[in-house]
Scaffold this motif. Structure first.
Motif, PDB file in Angstrom:
ATOM      1  N   ASP A 112      -0.646   2.460  -3.640  1.00  0.00           N
ATOM      2  CA  ASP A 112       0.700   2.951  -3.293  1.00  0.00           C
ATOM      3  C   ASP A 112       1.010   2.701  -1.817  1.00  0.00           C
ATOM      4  O   ASP A 112       2.123   2.306  -1.463  1.00  0.00           O
ATOM      5  N   VAL A 113       0.013   2.946  -0.949  1.00  0.00           N
ATOM      6  CA  VAL A 113       0.230   2.773   0.490  1.00  0.00           C
ATOM      7  C   VAL A 113       0.475   1.309   0.825  1.00  0.00           C
ATOM      8  O   VAL A 113       1.420   0.967   1.548  1.00  0.00           O
ATOM      9  N   PHE A 114      -0.380   0.417   0.310  1.00  0.00           N
ATOM     10  CA  PHE A 114      -0.220  -0.998   0.638  1.00  0.00           C
ATOM     11  C   PHE A 114       1.066  -1.560   0.038  1.00  0.00           C
ATOM     12  O   PHE A 114       1.737  -2.386   0.663  1.00  0.00           O
ATOM     13  N   ALA A 115       1.423  -1.118  -1.174  1.00  0.00           N
ATOM     14  CA  ALA A 115       2.681  -1.573  -1.763  1.00  0.00           C
ATOM     15  C   ALA A 115       3.863  -1.108  -0.927  1.00  0.00           C
ATOM     16  O   ALA A 115       4.818  -1.858  -0.697  1.00  0.00           O
ATOM     17  N   ALA A 116       3.804   0.148  -0.455  1.00  0.00           N
ATOM     18  CA  ALA A 116       4.886   0.664   0.384  1.00  0.00           C
ATOM     19  C   ALA A 116       4.948  -0.078   1.713  1.00  0.00           C
ATOM     20  O   ALA A 116       6.037  -0.393   2.205  1.00  0.00           O
ATOM     21  N   ALA A 117       3.778  -0.349   2.305  1.00  0.00           N
ATOM     22  CA  ALA A 117       3.745  -1.066   3.584  1.00  0.00           C
ATOM     23  C   ALA A 117       4.359  -2.457   3.450  1.00  0.00           C
ATOM     24  O   ALA A 117       5.069  -2.927   4.347  1.00  0.00           O
ATOM     25  N   LEU A 134      -0.902  -0.623  11.401  1.00  0.00           N
ATOM     26  CA  LEU A 134      -2.266  -1.135  11.235  1.00  0.00           C
ATOM     27  C   LEU A 134      -3.271   0.006  11.169  1.00  0.00           C
ATOM     28  O   LEU A 134      -4.166   0.014  10.317  1.00  0.00           O
ATOM     29  N   SER A 135      -3.137   0.995  12.061  1.00  0.00           N
ATOM     30  CA  SER A 135      -4.084   2.111  12.062  1.00  0.00           C
ATOM     31  C   SER A 135      -3.948   2.954  10.801  1.00  0.00           C
ATOM     32  O   SER A 135      -4.918   3.566  10.348  1.00  0.00           O
ATOM     33  N   ARG A 136      -2.766   2.984  10.206  1.00  0.00           N
ATOM     34  CA  ARG A 136      -2.577   3.774   8.989  1.00  0.00           C
ATOM     35  C   ARG A 136      -3.251   3.121   7.790  1.00  0.00           C
ATOM     36  O   ARG A 136      -3.917   3.802   7.007  1.00  0.00           O
ATOM     37  N   VAL A 137      -3.073   1.820   7.634  1.00  0.00           N
ATOM     38  CA  VAL A 137      -3.633   1.152   6.457  1.00  0.00           C
ATOM     39  C   VAL A 137      -5.103   0.817   6.631  1.00  0.00           C
ATOM     40  O   VAL A 137      -5.726   0.285   5.710  1.00  0.00           O
ATOM     41  N   THR A 138      -5.667   1.115   7.816  1.00  0.00           N
ATOM     42  CA  THR A 138      -7.105   0.903   8.009  1.00  0.00           C
ATOM     43  C   THR A 138      -7.797   2.232   8.297  1.00  0.00           C
ATOM     44  O   THR A 138      -8.472   2.796   7.442  1.00  0.00           O
ATOM     45  N   LEU A 327      -0.243   8.495   5.766  1.00  0.00           N
ATOM     46  CA  LEU A 327      -0.136   7.565   4.640  1.00  0.00           C
ATOM     47  C   LEU A 327       1.053   7.922   3.751  1.00  0.00           C
ATOM     48  O   LEU A 327       1.816   7.039   3.333  1.00  0.00           O
ATOM     49  N   VAL A 328       1.215   9.207   3.455  1.00  0.00           N
ATOM     50  CA  VAL A 328       2.348   9.628   2.631  1.00  0.00           C
ATOM     51  C   VAL A 328       3.660   9.340   3.355  1.00  0.00           C
ATOM     52  O   VAL A 328       4.678   9.030   2.717  1.00  0.00           O
ATOM     53  N   GLY A 329       3.639   9.401   4.698  1.00  0.00           N
ATOM     54  CA  GLY A 329       4.835   9.038   5.456  1.00  0.00           C
ATOM     55  C   GLY A 329       5.267   7.611   5.181  1.00  0.00           C
ATOM     56  O   GLY A 329       6.465   7.317   5.065  1.00  0.00           O
TER      57      GLY A 329
END
Length: 609
Positions: A112-117, A134-138, A327-329
């Motif tokens: 969900d996070v990567f799709a949203a990003a 970058l810091s959020r998805v890692t 991440l939810v953000g």
């Protein structure tokens, strides 16, 4: 910037509220209702079986004190062993089911996070420091995954153990339960003091870590510029300052945990002493037996581990909660972003020509164009520029000066805030080549046909040869089994642009991430692409820009100078100063092969490109 100054990093991507995080977590759990229920039942059963051991030990004390005999004692010993084994087996079963549930939920959260990003508009990511996303998805994904694997099992185990133990104490004697409550004020006061500060501190830790990463990224990406102008010390000082700020915040987190430990240890001491004292008086009055006091003391002591585990893991829970909120953000932002309001005007070939439309020979015309990111306010202001068809305009300037922002506005990534942007009446959308390096799956021919699915092998070979990528012609149809180096990846990107044959091409620092070993080959490919077509060339280095038909120098979002290379070198200004500095660097470098970029000013180095 003073080395000792304190920077306040900004984040433009939102951080979700507690309600939003709970909604996402409930949505994930609702996808697995059976396993969620099984986890609750198994943990409850394991905690209940855990009470069997202290209960049997209390019975053994009573049996010994009343000379009940060996068979009775042996029976309670057997019961204690069976309870311990049963609790361990059920807990293992519960952990196994929980691990599978957590891993599946985390995998879905990651997706969900990567799709949203990937759905976030470029303007949203650009509006702030690039390291935020970058810091959020890692880092944040890793923090949540670590908590899911280590913290959640212990948290559930502790919560069920505490609940069952309190019920057991009350069942033995309510006065014993009330005596144990003497420890509660210590736990409550210590935990409240910890939570009051820890959420702020651990959120600041994540922000400071992201800021430190940003400083490192900018230092690495601008290495050649910094080396050429002897600015390495400034960049390293900035990395050091941000690293020190991050360390200071982490030290504050350690101090918070140490204060919490003192509160917990005090609560354990007071609670156990109160329980034993109460048990002594109750037993003296014949209300309970010595064995019951023993059981109560063991049950209360059994709480030390779960309560300590629960409270000691609060910092991990806080870090995971902050990471989850970040991440939810991203997840909540992606589908709800409204289209960016445009106060400006863009005209293109699919619109009827207005009475005041520019002549067809003009490929791009900007009149008092402005664009600013809504959060940071960075951007460009009042840009007027006319680019004739078939010519090259180079946009140069320091990092953060606005040149790449203007290129993205011309490319259609951002609508202008005010002013007008006209493309030629017959001009399609500009073809945009960025500094990002991407090697797509499949063969070289597959990579090329992304822009021209019907292209023949001969057309692909001609495009490859035109940009000097003869190495790719013979291996054109073979699957690419190993990653290509950065120079060859960018050569393919230029060849793709040539195969697409656009009327307008935008080259946004296309050699920025290409090493010196491959830079000449890529620049030769760019020369081939520029031939006969309208080109907007964004350059950190001045050598390629010097061949443009016109050069626009940007500073702080404004056009500081405009003219040809000869014009700009012939008069005082930013361009002349840095061209001369570049020439000095070339003559002083061994072999005369040193390349010099347009410098980053002290202020511009604070803002990503």
């Amino acid at each position: 910037m003073s080395d000792a100054s304190v920077e306040t990093p900004s984040t433009t991507l939102p951080i979700a509220t507690g309600a939003q995080v709970r909604a996402v977590m409930m949505r994930l759990l609702r996808r697995h209702p059976g396993r969620t229920l099984a986890v609750a039942v198994l943990f409850l059963a394991a905690s209940a079986l855990g009470i069997v051991l202290p209960a049997c030990l209390g019975r053994i004390v009573d049996a010994v004190s009343t000379d009940a005999g060996f068979p009775v004692v042996a029976g309670w010993v057997g019961g204690a062993g069976a309870g311990a084994i049963g609790a361990a087996l059920v807990m293992l079963w519960a952990m196994r089911v929980l691990t599978a549930l957590v891993q599946d939920a985390l995998a879905e959260l990651r997706e969900d996070v990567f799709a949203a990003a990937m759905r976030l508009p470029v303007s949203t990511v650009d509006d702030g420091e690039t390291s935020d996303l970058l810091s959020r998805v890692t880092g944040d994904v890793d923090a949540v995954a670590e908590a899911g694997g280590n913290v959640v099992p212990g948290l559930l185990s502790a919560a069920f153990a505490i609940g069952v133990s309190l019920v057991a104490l009350t069942a033995l004697d309510p006065w014993l339960a009330l005596a144990g409550i003497a420890s509660v004020p210590f736990y409550v006061l210590g935990t409240r003091a910890f939570l009051r500060r820890s959420r702020v501190v651990f959120r600041e830790v994540r922000v400071r870590e992201a800021a430190r990463s940003q400083a490192v990224l900018e230092a690495v990406e601008g290495l050649e510029t910094l080396t050429a102008l002897n600015e390495q010390g400034h960049a390293l000082a900035r990395v050091r300052v941000r690293a020190e700020q991050s360390i200071r915040v982490q030290i504050e987190g350690v101090r918070l945990r140490n204060r919490l430990f003192r509160w917990i240890n005090g609560g354990e001491l007071v609670g156990l002493a109160a329980l034993l004292t109460t048990g002594f008086f109750l037993q003296s009055n014949g209300a309970i037996t010595v064995g019951m006091v023993t059981t109560a003391a063991l049950v209360f002591h059994r709480l030390f581990g779960p309560i300590g585990q629960l409270i000691f893991s609060l910092d991990d829970i806080q870090r995971a909660a902050i990471g989850l909120a970040r991440l939810v953000g991203v997840i909540d932002l992606a589908p709800t972003l409204p289209p960016v309001a445009s106060g400006g005007h863009v005209s293109s070939r699919d619109q009827s020509a207005a009475a005041d439309a520019p002549p067809r020979r003009t490929a791009i015309e900007l009149n008092d164009l402005s664009f600013h990111y809504p959060t940071t306010g960075r951007g460009v202001s009042d840009v007027t520029l006319r680019i004739e068809s078939g010519t090259t305009a180079a946009l140069v300037g320091a990092s953060g000066s606005g040149k790449s922002t203007l290129a993205r506005v011309i490319a259609g990534h951002h609508p202008p805030t005010s002013g007008t942007l006209h493309l030629g009446a017959d001009a399609p959308a500009p073809y945009y080549v960025s500094q990002e390096l991407h090697q797509f799956r499949g063969s070289i021919a597959d990579n090329m046909r992304l822009v021209a699915p019907a292209a023949s092998d001969d057309e692909i070979a001609a495009a490859l040869e035109a940009v000097g990528a003869q190495w790719a012609v013979s291996a054109m149809s073979a699957p690419t089994e190993t990653p290509l180096d950065e120079g060859r990846i960018q050569q393919l990107a230029i060849a793709r642009a040539l195969l697409a044959d656009p009327e307008i091409v935008i080259l946004d620092e296309a050699t920025a991430d290409v090493g010196l070993h491959h830079r000449d080959a890529v620049e030769e490919a760019i020369v081939a692409l520029r031939a006969g077509r309208t080109t907007v060339l964004i350059a950190h280095r001045l050598e390629p820009a010097s061949t443009a038909d016109q050069i626009v120098v940007f500073a702080d979002g404004l056009t500081a100078q405009q003219g040809t290379h000869d014009d700009l070198v012939g008069r005082d200004g930013l361009y002349r100063s840095f061209w001369l500095a570049q020439a000095d660097a070339r003559t002083s470098a061994p072999g005369g092969t040193h390349h010099t970029d347009f410098p980053d000013s002290t202020e511009d180095m604070e803002t990503p490109r």
